[in-house]
Design a protein around this motif. Structure first.
Motif, PDB file in Angstrom:
ATOM      1  N   LYS A 188     -13.109   0.312   7.315  1.00 15.86           N
ATOM      2  CA  LYS A 188     -12.478   1.139   6.277  1.00 15.86           C
ATOM      3  C   LYS A 188     -11.491   2.164   6.816  1.00 15.86           C
ATOM      4  N   GLU A 209      -2.159  -0.986  -3.502  1.00 17.50           N
ATOM      5  CA  GLU A 209      -3.199   0.010  -3.270  1.00 17.50           C
ATOM      6  C   GLU A 209      -2.533   1.387  -3.160  1.00 17.50           C
ATOM      7  N   ARG A 268       0.876  -1.172   0.000  1.00 19.46           N
ATOM      8  CA  ARG A 268       0.000   0.000   0.000  1.00 19.46           C
ATOM      9  C   ARG A 268       0.913   1.222   0.000  1.00 19.46           C
ATOM     10  N   HIS A 323      -7.255   4.524  -4.102  1.00 17.82           N
ATOM     11  CA  HIS A 323      -8.084   3.585  -3.346  1.00 17.82           C
ATOM     12  C   HIS A 323      -8.451   4.077  -1.952  1.00 17.82           C
ATOM     13  N   TYR A 324      -7.611   4.932  -1.367  1.00 11.83           N
ATOM     14  CA  TYR A 324      -7.812   5.403   0.005  1.00 11.83           C
ATOM     15  C   TYR A 324      -7.648   6.912   0.082  1.00 11.83           C
ATOM     16  N   VAL A 325      -8.395   7.492   1.020  1.00 12.42           N
ATOM     17  CA  VAL A 325      -8.245   8.905   1.346  1.00 12.42           C
ATOM     18  C   VAL A 325      -7.255   9.020   2.488  1.00 12.42           C
ATOM     19  N   TYR A 356     -17.036   8.971  -2.106  1.00  6.46           N
ATOM     20  CA  TYR A 356     -16.507   8.133  -3.190  1.00  6.46           C
ATOM     21  C   TYR A 356     -16.415   6.659  -2.794  1.00  6.46           C
ATOM     22  N   ASN A 357     -16.998   6.313  -1.659  1.00 10.42           N
ATOM     23  CA  ASN A 357     -17.000   4.930  -1.176  1.00 10.42           C
ATOM     24  C   ASN A 357     -15.579   4.361  -1.111  1.00 10.42           C
ATOM     25  N   LYS A 358     -14.689   5.100  -0.474  1.00 12.77           N
ATOM     26  CA  LYS A 358     -13.290   4.704  -0.343  1.00 12.77           C
ATOM     27  C   LYS A 358     -12.948   4.458   1.127  1.00 12.77           C
ATOM     28  N   ALA A 413     -14.136  10.275   1.753  1.00 12.84           N
ATOM     29  CA  ALA A 413     -14.215   8.810   1.694  1.00 12.84           C
ATOM     30  C   ALA A 413     -15.650   8.341   1.478  1.00 12.84           C
ATOM     31  N   MET A 422      -9.527  10.732  -6.096  1.00  9.76           N
ATOM     32  CA  MET A 422     -10.500   9.646  -5.935  1.00  9.76           C
ATOM     33  C   MET A 422     -11.110   9.281  -7.288  1.00  9.76           C
TER      34      MET A 422
END
Length: 459
Positions: free
Chosen positions: A303, A213, A182, A240-242, A268-270, A265, A235
């Motif tokens: 998450k 990621e 990551r 993939h991540y904030v 954007y469903n992150k 997050a 995003m």
């Protein structure tokens, strides 16, 4: 310790522990061994296994613990043949048992097979690694704000080399057995989205042998550098991540900074992966606020990753138990570099309470730190030295911090990995068992990802 210290003030990477590879050294892209291995290392390419279906003979697998009463005193092993097809281990067979004589077969050389490792906190997009040696002078009293100003000057200098050096850094961590990572990637006004674009280009090229990621990381402060718009663009561009950074010490507004991070997050469903270095009461407050936010927001369960989380080192045992119980319930992850020095992180206590703890390299020879070996087995060794009373069983369990808690044997000594249909992602190690590999940081000889030989050689 003052909160305005540099973000790496608290980390003293080992640097003294150098792993010797069985085939060649991997301190850079230059090898120090026989010609075939030298060629592999210098090109960054392993001996090719083009077949999608093949046998791998002479693989040393852990078979169980030998017990004296309830105490594991040693580890039993056995040689097996793996049948690998389309990236999966489809069967474990008696050694050199080939039911299909038409399939190619390779020789693991009696090396121990361990799960592929995972470098879950690294910065592939900004490093001196792969270029000339450079150690920046950081006077005593350097603040994180000073480092941000320095980075703003350095980034345009580093950016032309982002892809080249990221490739070499991937070569390094693959040579240490990691095939999953990551990476945090700078998203701020100086870099814009250029680092993200460069990193995505590299990862696209490396995809068959490496999964990574990307965390969009507002290194210069989400609020301080007015980076919310850029973060949202990141995003949309596929991060993939904030990410986030010290909401009090850098952004100066804890709740607003964290709320903004979480809102991006959610929009954007992150997932979220924040750098939290603060060790004052503000750091503890930030941890509590984030856990509370997840408790109130079901969409965020599972998450949130808190990287570093140094504030936890300031809590007493009861306080750690309380926050760890809440973290485990919300599936909050801690990403730690297993720091040595003045801070003693409660990593074992967190793991014992059910919190998922993973580790990573962080910096590798950059303007934050001149250290970094890219070796998760070294991190498991550090964890063992700092947190456990060493014996055969506890040393073998320590490997889990490097592999995402994938272990060959369970606590009872029953083999749980590898099994049929597991991904063929593993590392071959010159060791007799997991405990020895952790204790001695044993040399790696080959790394496989989804059936592909991505580093090293087999016979």
């Amino acid at each position: 310790m003052s909160e305005n210290k540099s973000r790496r003030e608290f980390i003293s990477q080992s640097g003294k522990m150098v792993t010797a590879c069985a085939l060649f050294g991997a301190t850079g892209s230059v090898a120090y061994a026989a010609d075939p291995a030298k060629q592999i290392c210098e090109t960054g390419k392993p001996m090719s296994i083009s077949a999608k279906h093949y046998y791998l003979d002479n693989v040393l697998l852990e078979a169980g613990f030998n017990f004296d009463g309830s105490v594991a005193t040693s580890t039993r092993t056995e040689l097996k043949t793996l049948e690998i097809k389309d990236g999966k281990i489809v069967a474990l067979r008696d050694n050199k048992s080939h039911t299909d004589a038409t399939l190619p077969h390779y020789d693991a050389g009696n090396k121990l097979m361990l799960p592929a490792m995972r470098d879950m906190h690294i910065h592939l997009d900004k490093t001196f690694y792969g270029g000339p040696w450079r150690s920046l002078n950081r006077p005593a009293g350097t603040t994180i704000q000073d480092m941000i100003r320095l980075e703003q000057k350095l980034l345009p200098e580093l950016q032309p080399y982002t892809q080249e050096r990221a490739e070499k850094l991937i070569d390094l961590i693959q040579s240490k057995g990691s095939t999953i990572a990551r990476s945090h990637c700078n998203i701020e006004p100086v870099s814009g989205l250029k680092n993200l674009e460069n990193l995505q280009a590299v990862l696209s090229r490396r995809k068959p042998g490496f999964d990574c990621e990307i965390v969009a990381f507002p290194q210069h402060g989400l609020l301080l550098s007015h980076s919310e718009k850029l973060m949202r663009e990141a995003m949309q561009a596929g991060a993939h991540y904030v990410g986030g950074l010290d909401p009090t010490n850098v952004d100066g507004a804890m709740e607003k900074s964290l709320d903004t991070m979480f809102q991006i997050a959610l929009d954007y469903n992150k997932g979220v992966d924040i750098h939290l270095h603060e060790t004052s009461p503000a750091g503890v407050a930030a941890v509590n606020y984030m856990v509370e936010t997840v408790e109130k927001t079901p969409a965020l369960k599972g998450k949130l990753t808190i990287s570093h989380a140094f504030a936890l080192a300031t809590l007493n045992e009861q306080q750690v138990d309380e926050i760890a119980t809440r973290m485990a319930a919300q599936q909050v992850t801690i990403a730690s570099t297993v720091p040595i020095g003045t801070l003693h992180m409660p990593l074992k206590q967190l793991r014992d309470k059910g919190v998922f703890v993973m580790t990573g390299t962080d910096s590798v020879i950059d303007h934050w730190s001149p250290y970094g070996l890219g070796d998760m087995l070294e991190k498991a060794n550090l964890y063992a030295q700092l947190y456990i009373r060493p014996n055969e069983q506890t040393l073998s369990r320590a490997l889990g911090i490097a592999t995402g808690d994938v272990l060959p044997l369970n606590d009872k000594g029953e083999r749980v990995w590898p099994q049929a249909q597991d991904d063929a992602s593993f590392v071959l190690v010159d060791a007799s068992c997991s405990a020895e590999a952790v204790a001695r940081i044993s040399p790696r000889t080959a790394t496989f990802h989804n059936g592909n030989l991505v580093w090293g050689a087999v016979g």
